[in-house]
Design a protein around this motif. Structure first.
Motif, short mmCIF file in Angstrom:
data_model
loop_
_atom_site.label_atom_id
_atom_site.label_comp_id
_atom_site.label_asym_id
_atom_site.label_seq_id
_atom_site.Cartn_x
_atom_site.Cartn_y
_atom_site.Cartn_z
N LYS A 21 0.82 -1.21 0.00
CA LYS A 21 0.00 0.00 0.00
C LYS A 21 0.85 1.26 0.00
O LYS A 21 0.54 2.25 -0.67
CB LYS A 21 -0.93 0.01 1.22
N LYS B 39 -5.42 -1.15 -11.48
CA LYS B 39 -5.70 -1.90 -10.26
C LYS B 39 -4.39 -2.18 -9.51
O LYS B 39 -3.37 -2.54 -10.12
CB LYS B 39 -6.41 -3.22 -10.58
N ARG B 40 -4.44 -2.05 -8.20
CA ARG B 40 -3.25 -2.29 -7.40
C ARG B 40 -2.87 -3.77 -7.40
O ARG B 40 -3.74 -4.64 -7.35
CB ARG B 40 -3.46 -1.81 -5.96
N ALA C 229 -3.00 -4.95 -3.46
CA ALA C 229 -2.59 -4.08 -2.35
C ALA C 229 -2.34 -4.85 -1.05
O ALA C 229 -2.25 -4.26 0.01
CB ALA C 229 -3.61 -2.97 -2.11
N PRO D 230 2.97 1.19 -3.80
CA PRO D 230 2.13 0.37 -4.68
C PRO D 230 2.62 0.32 -6.12
O PRO D 230 3.33 1.21 -6.60
CB PRO D 230 0.78 1.09 -4.59
N LYS D 231 2.21 -0.74 -6.80
CA LYS D 231 2.32 -0.83 -8.25
C LYS D 231 0.93 -1.19 -8.79
O LYS D 231 0.18 -1.92 -8.14
CB LYS D 231 3.34 -1.89 -8.68
N THR D 232 0.61 -0.69 -9.95
CA THR D 232 -0.69 -0.96 -10.55
C THR D 232 -0.51 -1.63 -11.90
O THR D 232 0.52 -1.48 -12.56
CB THR D 232 -1.49 0.33 -10.74
N TYR E 211 5.85 -7.88 -7.68
CA TYR E 211 4.40 -7.66 -7.69
C TYR E 211 3.73 -8.56 -8.73
O TYR E 211 4.24 -8.74 -9.84
CB TYR E 211 4.09 -6.20 -8.01
#
Length: 544
Positions: free
Chosen positions: A46, A56-57, A123, A49-51, A90
């Motif tokens: 959080k 979307k996280r 997240a 973060p990467k999306t 991620y």
């Protein structure tokens, strides 16, 4: 293929092409999974973060392993980051499996459902521990004390990011530690915190027991100067804690009938040993006696000038060193999963003027974790987080935008969009050349569903000097996503439709491509950016 193809088909095609990439590698040993769990208290996913391409996280996976991860097969976003034995990366929200490729071990396939995790949640942070030949791999955090060094000479247990899964110390206590238990209700080291049967007795008994503990410490200290290997630093730490608690309890029951000389001796002894508590905290931390031992030692050191019995005494402690001790205490309590104690220690570091932004970030992380386990404190936690973010914003300003971003994010969560926009616009008026502010306002517009306004701000951010890599990447994503949506809504093949597609190509797809080129020049090894570039290139290839 017709140039009128939907973005969803493009993305599915790209995901499939990535997932089919195969590398044949052979190794001599293999890993097995020791544990795979979601870690509620680790908020790295959080706070950093990467999306994915749809905004979307993603979920963060932290792998503890002593071999190098050569590749990850799955819906990975970005690169694999390595810090010692901790490897992190991620995966997209909803991922159900992955495969790890190592330098010196066989590849390992992991299906999350086998560990009661049907699919990853965006997240959230997950910790994967691997083992080989029956031995587990665990991350290590250490502090390097120096014998009889001052507190400023000791490397504090700081970390650059939110730590990994909290370490829970064994509940069994060393025999030397008899009577030292968790102070679950105490958030400061006031005398009443130490009343227990282990420290019971009259004034003289407490005085004698305290003196024995300090005498034992002093004897070991002298021996350590001759032969450092002859002493046990952990035992010395327990001597300090036992001596302190006996002396403090003696002071709580002292009366006018007691000798002023005895009271002065207590105060003198504590004053002479105050720096030793900082060293002891470091030794306890290294020995994984993180809470309560390391926490207590750091707090005793930092709190000493606030104690009533020290009033009028001259202590050679600076606010900088005390702030460091509060920070270390907060980190120790956080690692021991004692989040209230941790938040209070970080708050004290902040209030005394500690200059490390991580103290602020950890304090926020504590309250975010606490509200997950106790939703009834949601409003309190929110107030605390906003207070810390506002304090951090006042102290660090736009040089550390994480705090202002948190403030705006809370406004967005509460759907106070107009207030968020007004606040950001005011800051832009004061800082017209700050690319991050345009990107932040673009984020707010995006959450409001105002695509044109969001795109306009992201364009401005991307064109502003000093724009950072992440803002460029977010700008490219937003402009590309908006462009593909416009493309999908052009259904005909009239002159007007062809002109509209040409406009999308020029003002959205090619603009997004130019922004990714600029980002690529800053960071050529970001897999998330490479995925965006691949998507844009594929879409542009359909327009020829």
């Amino acid at each position: 293929m017709s140039p009128h193809i939907t973005c969803s088909i493009i993305l599915k095609t790209l995901i499939l092409s990535v997932s089919l990439a195969i590398t044949a590698i052979g190794y001599a040993q293999e890993y097995t999974v020791e544990s795979f769990n979601v870690v509620q208290d680790d908020l790295t996913a959080k706070t950093n973060p990467k999306t994915d391409l749809n905004g979307k996280r993603c979920a963060l996976i932290k792998v503890y392993v002593d071999d190098k991860i050569a590749a990850v097969r799955g819906n990975i976003i970005g690169d694999v980051t390595t810090i010692g034995m901790e490897k992190s990366f991620y995966l997209t929200d909803g991922s159900r499996k992955l495969e790890l490729i190592f330098d010196n071990h066989y590849p390992l396939k992991i299906v999350f459902d086998e560990y009661n995790i049907p699919a990853l949640t965006g997240a959230m942070t997950y910790v994967l521990k691997l083992k080989t030949n029956g031995s587990s791999i665990q991350a290590e955090t250490s502090v390097q004390p120096q014998q009889q060094a001052t507190q400023s000479d000791i490397q504090s247990p700081k970390q650059s990011n939110i730590p990994t899964a909290p370490y829970t110390p064994n509940s069994s206590q060393n025999e030397i530690n008899s009577g030292i238990g968790r102070q679950n209700q105490a958030t400061t080291f006031q005398p009443d915190s130490y009343r227990s049967s282990a420290y019971g007795g009259d004034f003289q008994t407490l005085m004698n027991d305290g003196k024995k503990a300090f005498d034992s410490y002093d004897k070991d200290l002298i021996n350590s100067m001759v032969n450092p290997a002859s002493v046990d630093n952990i035992k010395m730490g327990y001597d300090l804690l036992n001596g302190y608690k006996n002396y403090v309890q003696a002071l709580t029951i002292a009366s006018n009938q007691k000798s002023n000389k005895q009271i002065k001796n207590i105060v003198k002894t504590l004053n002479e040993h105050v720096n030793d508590y900082f060293n002891a905290g470091a030794y306890f931390f290294n020995a994984k006696k993180i809470y309560p031992e390391a926490y207590e030692c750091f707090m005793i050191y930092a709190d000493m000038p606030n104690q009533e019995f020290m009033r009028g005494e001259k202590l050679d402690l600076t606010d900088t060193d005390r702030g460091t001790a509060y920070f270390n205490a907060g980190l120790a309590a956080y690692s021991g999963n004692e989040l209230i104690h941790s938040a209070n220690a970080f708050r004290r570091a902040r209030e005394i003027g500690y200059d490390d932004k991580q103290a602020y970030i950890y304090e926020i992380a504590c309250w975010q974790s606490l509200v997950k386990t106790d939703p009834s404190i949601e409003e309190t936690a929110k107030q605390k987080i906003v207070e810390v973010a506002q304090d951090g914003d006042r102290k660090f300003g736009l040089s550390e935008p994480v705090f202002y971003n948190n403030i705006i994010n809370f406004l967005v969560v509460d759907e106070k969009y107009n207030q968020a926009l007004a606040d950001i616009s005011q800051r832009i008026a004061q800082n017209p050349n700050n690319a991050g502010l345009y990107g932040l306002r673009g984020f707010v517009y995006d959450r409001m569903g105002k695509d044109d306004e969001s795109v306009a701000d992201y364009r401005k951010a991307a064109a502003t000097d000093g724009v950072d890599f992440e803002t460029l990447k977010n700008a490219a994503k937003k402009i590309f996503r908006t462009g593909t949506n416009k493309w999908d809504n052009i259904e005909g093949n009239s002159d007007a439709d062809r002109a509209a597609r040409a406009d999308v190509k020029t003002n959205y797809l090619e603009v997004a491509k130019a922004i990714t080129d600029k980002a690529k020049a800053m960071n050529s090894n970001d897999e998330d950016l490479d995925y965006v570039i691949e998507s844009i290139d594929y879409m542009l290839s359909l327009t020829k």
